[in-house]
Design a protein around this motif. Structure first.
Motif, PDB file in Angstrom:
ATOM      1  N   LEU A 182      35.093  49.511  38.813  1.00  0.00           N
ATOM      2  CA  LEU A 182      34.006  48.977  37.998  1.00  0.00           C
ATOM      3  C   LEU A 182      33.847  49.705  36.669  1.00  0.00           C
ATOM      4  O   LEU A 182      33.125  49.231  35.783  1.00  0.00           O
ATOM      5  N   LEU A 183      34.509  50.847  36.517  1.00  0.00           N
ATOM      6  CA  LEU A 183      34.414  51.585  35.252  1.00  0.00           C
ATOM      7  C   LEU A 183      35.290  50.971  34.165  1.00  0.00           C
ATOM      8  O   LEU A 183      35.201  51.362  32.996  1.00  0.00           O
ATOM      9  N   GLN A 186      32.379  48.227  30.582  1.00  0.00           N
ATOM     10  CA  GLN A 186      31.002  48.659  30.438  1.00  0.00           C
ATOM     11  C   GLN A 186      30.330  47.825  29.350  1.00  0.00           C
ATOM     12  O   GLN A 186      30.934  47.627  28.287  1.00  0.00           O
ATOM     13  N   THR A 188      28.613  47.293  33.128  1.00  0.00           N
ATOM     14  CA  THR A 188      29.219  46.849  34.378  1.00  0.00           C
ATOM     15  C   THR A 188      28.887  45.391  34.652  1.00  0.00           C
ATOM     16  O   THR A 188      27.760  44.941  34.421  1.00  0.00           O
ATOM     17  N   ARG A 190      27.583  42.863  36.725  1.00  0.00           N
ATOM     18  CA  ARG A 190      26.667  42.990  37.866  1.00  0.00           C
ATOM     19  C   ARG A 190      27.104  42.171  39.075  1.00  0.00           C
ATOM     20  O   ARG A 190      26.867  42.570  40.215  1.00  0.00           O
ATOM     21  N   LEU A 265      27.462  54.046  36.347  1.00  0.00           N
ATOM     22  CA  LEU A 265      27.680  52.672  35.908  1.00  0.00           C
ATOM     23  C   LEU A 265      26.568  52.269  34.953  1.00  0.00           C
ATOM     24  O   LEU A 265      25.407  52.616  35.153  1.00  0.00           O
TER      25      LEU A 265
END
Length: 306
Positions: A182-183, A186, A188, A190, A265
């Motif tokens: 998930l990085l 950015q 993130t 959702r 996050l």
């Protein structure tokens, strides 16, 4: 007949143990008498006070409003007597002691700093730390078994009748291991959050309410795969060795994020967070060692507020 002469120490002790455990059976074990005997003792006390102190519910035995009011005085009364006996039995050079309840919100960062400063300033000081959910620790504070409780607890119903001193506000954050998928983007995305296991505080705790509020605010549905715990150590280790996402107070991960061991996050929102502070029993004066602790907590918390 004077009412005071008919209320005995055993009445107060049984009352407090039932309030503490939420169960007649567990309270009876704690004071080493039978369950019928403790039920009879409480019935006697209710007769003397001419009011009901407990109600039986689905979750066990609960205090009535009258019981809550009575506990504000019964707890400090019994604790004061215990302290008086202890001062006579202890040796002259017994080290001073402070009993503090510490919530998981401050267990990893703030309190280690506080404890280090306290021991640096007082050569002889015993610090007894109790941990657990806010409801449990506040119940201990009510009956005089703790001097103060530190953490985020303003949403707990057990705080009624206690004094709360606000120190600073603390937001929730989502922490993951370095290199987490998930990085890659950015803020993130959702919608992808519920594709991974979540590490959350226990349901019903004050901090869990803030975590749930954050997810509602972001429109994120909780996944079915979750680890629910109040242990920062377990949460940290699990997240560092998996793709799980830790929904945590920022204080709990501040050091690891600064050292690059965890990453935050970015959800694109600013969650205001809850109030972290010191809770004390208004009916019981703070012992001097507890005042020392509170002074250092305020000093350390000042840097967090800034």
């Amino acid at each position: 007949m004077n009412l005071d002469t008919r209320i005995k120490f055993r009445h107060l002790l049984c009352f407090l143990e039932i309030a503490r455990h939420g169960s007649f059976a567990k309270a009876a074990d704690a004071v080493s008498i039978s369950q019928p005997a403790i039920s009879k003792t409480v019935k006697e006390l209710e007769g003397l006070l001419e009011t009901r102190l407990f109600e039986r519910g689905k979750q066990g035995v609960e205090l009535t409003p009258a019981g809550v009011r009575f506990m504000r005085y019964a707890g400090p009364c019994v604790q004061a007597l215990r302290d008086g006996v202890r001062t006579l039995r202890l040796e002259e050079h017994q080290a001073p002691q402070v009993r503090v309840g510490v919530l998981s919100t401050v267990e990893s960062q703030l309190m280690p700093q506080v404890l280090g400063l306290l021991h640096a300033r007082h050569e002889a000081l015993v610090i007894s730390v109790a941990t657990g959910p806010s409801a449990y620790l506040l119940s201990q504070l009510h009956v005089g078994d703790l001097d103060v409780v530190v953490g985020r607890m303003t949403d707990s119903p057990q705080i009624q009748g206690l004094l709360f001193e606000h120190l600073y506000s603390e937001a929730m954050t989502l922490a993951v291991r370095p290199g987490h998928p998930l990085l890659a983007s950015q803020p993130t995305e959702r919608a992808l959050i519920n594709h991974y296991p979540l590490v959350l505080p226990l349901a019903g705790t004050t901090i869990r309410k803030h975590a749930d509020s954050l997810f509602v605010q972001c429109g994120i549905e909780l996944p079915g795969q979750r680890l629910e715990t109040l242990s920062p150590t377990l949460s940290r280790r699990y997240v560092q060795t998996s793709d799980a996402i830790w929904v945590a107070p920022r204080d709990a991960v501040r050091l690891e994020v600064a050292q690059g061991e965890l990453c935050e996050l970015d959800l694109g929102v600013n969650e205001p967070g809850g109030s972290v502070g010191i809770c004390s029993n208004a009916a019981l004066p703070l012992p001097l060692p507890a005042q020392w602790l509170c002074d250092v907590v305020r000093e350390v918390a000042l840097s967090y507020r800034r």
